[in-house]
Design an enzyme around this catalytic site. Structure first.
Site, PDB file in Angstrom:
ATOM      1  N   THR A 185       0.812  -1.259  -0.079  1.00 40.73           N
ATOM      2  CA  THR A 185       0.097   0.027  -0.007  1.00 40.73           C
ATOM      3  C   THR A 185       0.939   1.335  -0.073  1.00 40.73           C
ATOM      4  OG1 THR A 185       0.039   0.084   2.506  1.00 40.73           O
ATOM      5  CG2 THR A 185      -1.666  -1.156   1.416  1.00 40.73           C
ATOM      6  N   GLU A 330      -5.715  -3.705   0.641  1.00 37.93           N
ATOM      7  CA  GLU A 330      -6.203  -4.950   1.849  1.00 37.93           C
ATOM      8  C   GLU A 330      -7.185  -5.537   1.503  1.00 37.93           C
ATOM      9  OE1 GLU A 330      -5.074  -1.781   1.996  1.00 37.93           O
ATOM     10  OE2 GLU A 330      -3.773  -0.957   3.691  1.00 37.93           O
ATOM     11  N   LYS A 439     -12.855  18.849  11.074  1.00 36.09           N
ATOM     12  CA  LYS A 439     -13.502  18.760  12.246  1.00 36.09           C
ATOM     13  C   LYS A 439     -14.171  20.223  12.462  1.00 36.09           C
ATOM     14  CE  LYS A 439     -11.798  14.779  13.812  1.00 36.09           C
ATOM     15  NZ  LYS A 439     -10.569  14.310  13.256  1.00 36.09           N
ATOM     16  N   TRP A 444     -18.291  16.707  12.214  1.00 37.23           N
ATOM     17  CA  TRP A 444     -17.422  16.438  10.982  1.00 37.23           C
ATOM     18  C   TRP A 444     -17.992  17.073   9.506  1.00 37.23           C
ATOM     19  CZ3 TRP A 444     -15.943  10.433  11.720  1.00 37.23           C
ATOM     20  CH2 TRP A 444     -15.152  10.599  12.999  1.00 37.23           C
TER      21      TRP A 444
HETATM   22  P1  ADP Z   1      -3.426   3.437  -1.875  1.00 39.39           P
HETATM   23  O1  ADP Z   1      -3.378   4.158  -0.635  1.00 39.39           O
HETATM   24  O2  ADP Z   1      -2.045   2.700  -2.295  1.00 39.39           O
HETATM   25  O3  ADP Z   1      -3.888   4.350  -2.968  1.00 39.39           O
HETATM   26  P2  ADP Z   1      -5.534   1.727  -2.135  1.00 39.39           P
HETATM   27  O4  ADP Z   1      -5.829   1.805  -3.575  1.00 39.39           O
HETATM   28  O5  ADP Z   1      -5.705   0.597  -1.582  1.00 39.39           O
HETATM   29  O6  ADP Z   1      -4.516   2.349  -1.670  1.00 39.39           O
HETATM   30  O7  ADP Z   1      -6.785   2.803  -1.549  1.00 39.39           O
HETATM   31  C1  ADP Z   1      -7.773   2.562  -1.045  1.00 39.39           C
HETATM   32  C2  ADP Z   1      -8.476   3.815  -0.659  1.00 39.39           C
HETATM   33  O8  ADP Z   1      -9.017   4.484  -1.794  1.00 39.39           O
HETATM   34  C3  ADP Z   1      -9.743   3.390   0.107  1.00 39.39           C
HETATM   35  O9  ADP Z   1      -9.537   3.324   1.670  1.00 39.39           O
HETATM   36  C4  ADP Z   1     -10.484   4.757  -0.053  1.00 39.39           C
HETATM   37  O10 ADP Z   1     -10.048   5.815   0.918  1.00 39.39           O
HETATM   38  C5  ADP Z   1     -10.139   5.140  -1.508  1.00 39.39           C
HETATM   39  N1  ADP Z   1     -11.225   4.947  -2.382  1.00 39.39           N
HETATM   40  C6  ADP Z   1     -11.373   3.715  -3.163  1.00 39.39           C
HETATM   41  N2  ADP Z   1     -12.464   3.628  -3.867  1.00 39.39           N
HETATM   42  C7  ADP Z   1     -13.308   4.804  -3.386  1.00 39.39           C
HETATM   43  C8  ADP Z   1     -14.148   5.282  -3.855  1.00 39.39           C
HETATM   44  N3  ADP Z   1     -15.227   4.855  -4.915  1.00 39.39           N
HETATM   45  N4  ADP Z   1     -14.961   6.580  -3.444  1.00 39.39           N
HETATM   46  C9  ADP Z   1     -14.042   7.164  -2.379  1.00 39.39           C
HETATM   47  N5  ADP Z   1     -12.850   6.813  -1.930  1.00 39.39           N
HETATM   48  C10 ADP Z   1     -12.288   5.587  -2.495  1.00 39.39           C
END
Ligand code: ADP
Length: 546
Positions: A185, A330, A439, A444
């Protein structure tokens, strides 16, 4: 009493075996890195994956070793994947957009022994190879004619080593819980962390991802995964498509609107998946050229929130169904997908789009709930927002080598780091990353919701919202805007446009115009950098409150 069914380990090689046997002539089309469009099929990919496994074996790779790829979506990448995993080794997908120091850290931490690399990324690895003592060989994914003169030590040519083998290889078997894939990640704070997928988790995820209300692929589909195989497994498509024998169209290195459109059109693509920024480029191209999308019937948008305006254009102007998806590395990575429920298709389109603007419902195998700061579950009423927690057989239980310690709570829930609402029908909506939430006066404010509305303004190309310190309210939202080319929107017209679309107290206190908004290696807005950039920013409302 134990069941008496056959013990058939859920290994990813069964996916490509199935495709080769029952859909052998189904095509895999690639915009190759060398230039031309190339064509192969599942039968040939299956054979060449076994040859790749033999070639790796000859290089001394054994079960449990880690072999990396730094590559675009191509048929060769698919062959390398199944070859590595079929040998019982672990396929580590490297994100070439990471900084050099992060790549050095990840490659050494994972103990990569061989790296498959596309021509594009040879210079990236040349710059760091001196710091990679464990890598024994680099396999450049091209043919002899295109082999570059490279400083990489022990550089091998993919076509040479693969075609030197016979392919009479039996997949290495073993327990379904053995590791087969690794993806780090991005780690906006601290070092990147390795998510180690098992054969079982990937097979279960492929089946879940392929259900009708998820990707719902069929043998008759042609799927174009724009989302890279190096980013969260191309959302599982490289496993899920062979399971049903769908044609795969691989975009290679070109993600611009014209290139993606050409493949969608000439290859009769029915389903495609990518992050919103890619769709912005495609929609821009369609607008400019007047082109249409007759074959395409669905588009999956995820990775960041899909703005309502984007969903509207796809559905209303191009008659393409949008499926908003959410997930994370994850989670293998799919968590939710926004298919409509019974009866909803009869709603007026604007109400259907209300549903589709949410990130969707949990796919089977994903358990999901929202909690307050004390871990107490919050109601699914579409209003309360809290920490989004998940569990399931394709959700990480720990990071590689125990980084980050214990990542599950006492009941096995994983905190996604996202803040979300859940409604009565099970639709989840992300309101923020926990660390980005604003915040204000103890309440929020969702930065994502404000951003989504702001990008609906015809003069706005991109928008980001961050919290700025405020003497009275702790934090207040600042809207940061990149204008569309040739446009000069004013603060007043943007705020006026937003009036009535969000609660009054959510309205940004100010609008700042910038040329560019920084993005992470996975295409997300880099809020941390923005917050640093604007750390001394004074809101006009601050002095009034002092
Ligand atoms: P990286 O941090 O490596 O980019 P990921 O691709 O695993 O990792 O990112 C996951 C994150 O992306 C999620 O926890 C969320 O915050 C965001 N995310 C993924 N899909 C969406 C979506 N459709 N809308 C909003 N946020 C999203």
């Amino acid at each position: 009493m134990k069941g008496l069914m056959q013990d058939w380990p859920l290994r990813v090689t069964t996916l490509i075996d199935h495709a080769a046997r029952f859909h052998g002539d189904r095509e895999i089309v690639t915009r190759s890195i060398e230039g031309p469009i190339t064509r192969t099929n599942y039968k040939a990919v299956h054979l060449r994956a076994r040859k790749t496994a033999q070639a790796l074996q000859r290089l001394g790779i054994k079960k449990g070793d880690v072999v990396a790829t730094m590559a675009w979506n191509t048929a060769r990448h698919l062959e390398a994947w199944y070859g590595i995993m079929g040998l019982g080794a672990v396929c580590h997908t490297l994100n070439p957009r990471l900084f050099a120091e992060q790549l050095v850290y990840i490659i050494n931490h994972a103990e990569d022994k061989v790296i498959f690399v596309d021509l594009t990324f040879v210079p990236v690895l040349e710059a760091i190879s001196a710091q990679l003592p464990l890598v024994k060989a680099y396999v450049v994914m091209t043919d002899r004619a295109h082999m570059p003169a490279t400083k990489l030590p022990n550089a091998l040519c993919f076509e040479d080593i693969v075609e030197a083998e016979k392919g009479d290889f039996k997949w290495v078997t073993g327990d379904e819980n053995e590791a087969c894939g690794l993806c780090y990640t991005s780690g906006t704070t601290g070092n990147p962390k390795g998510v180690l997928y098992s054969h079982r988790s990937n097979v279960l995820h492929s089946m879940a991802a392929n259900m009708g209300d998820a990707l719902g692929m069929k043998a008759s589909d042609a799927i174009l995964p724009v989302v890279p195989m190096f980013h969260a497994n191309a959302w599982g498509i490289a496993f899920a498509a062979p399971a049903v024998g769908a044609k795969i169209v691989m975009p290679g290195a070109n993600m611009d609107g014209a290139s993606i459109y050409e493949l969608l059109d000439t290859e009769g693509v029915t389903c495609t998946a990518a992050v919103p920024t890619v769709w912005l480029m495609l929609l821009g191209y369609l607008e400019k050229t007047g082109a249409k999308l007759p074959a395409l019937n669905r588009v999956v948008i995820g990775g960041s929130a899909a703005p309502r305006s984007m969903i509207e254009v796809f559905e209303e102007k191009y008659d393409v169904k949008v499926f908003h998806a959410w997930g994370m590395t994850e989670m293998s990575p799919m968590g939710t997908l926004g298919a409509l429920k019974a009866g909803m298709e009869k709603l007026p389109l604007s109400q259907q789009i209300d549903v589709k603007t949410k990130q969707g419902r949990a796919i089977y195998t994903v358990e999901m709930k929202i909690t307050d700061d004390n871990g107490v579950e919050l109601p699914s009423d579409g209003k309360a927002f809290g920490h989004l927690m998940v569990r399931g057989p394709a959700v990480a239980g720990a990071y590689l080598k125990g980084e980050g310690g214990n990542i599950l709570d006492a009941d096995g829930w994983f905190d996604t780091g996202d803040v979300a609402t859940l409604d009565e029908q099970g639709y989840m909506q992300i309101t923020d990353r926990a660390k980005d939430v604003i915040k204000s006066g103890g309440e929020w404010i969702s930065s994502i919701e404000i951003e989504n509305i702001a990008v609906g303004h015809p003069k706005v190309a991109e928008a980001a919202v961050i919290g700025i310190l405020h003497p009275k309210w702790d934090e207040r939202p600042l809207l940061i805007v990149v204008a569309k080319e040739g446009e000069t929107p004013t603060k007043e017209e943007i705020l006026k446009y937003m009036e009535g679309k969000i609660a009054k107290w959510w309205m940004p206190d100010d609008v700042a115009f910038v040329k560019e908004i920084p993005h992470t290696a996975t295409g997300k807005i880099q809020k941390l950098t923005l917050r640093q950039q604007f750390k001394d920013y004074k809101l006009p409302t601050a002095s009034a409150a002092e």
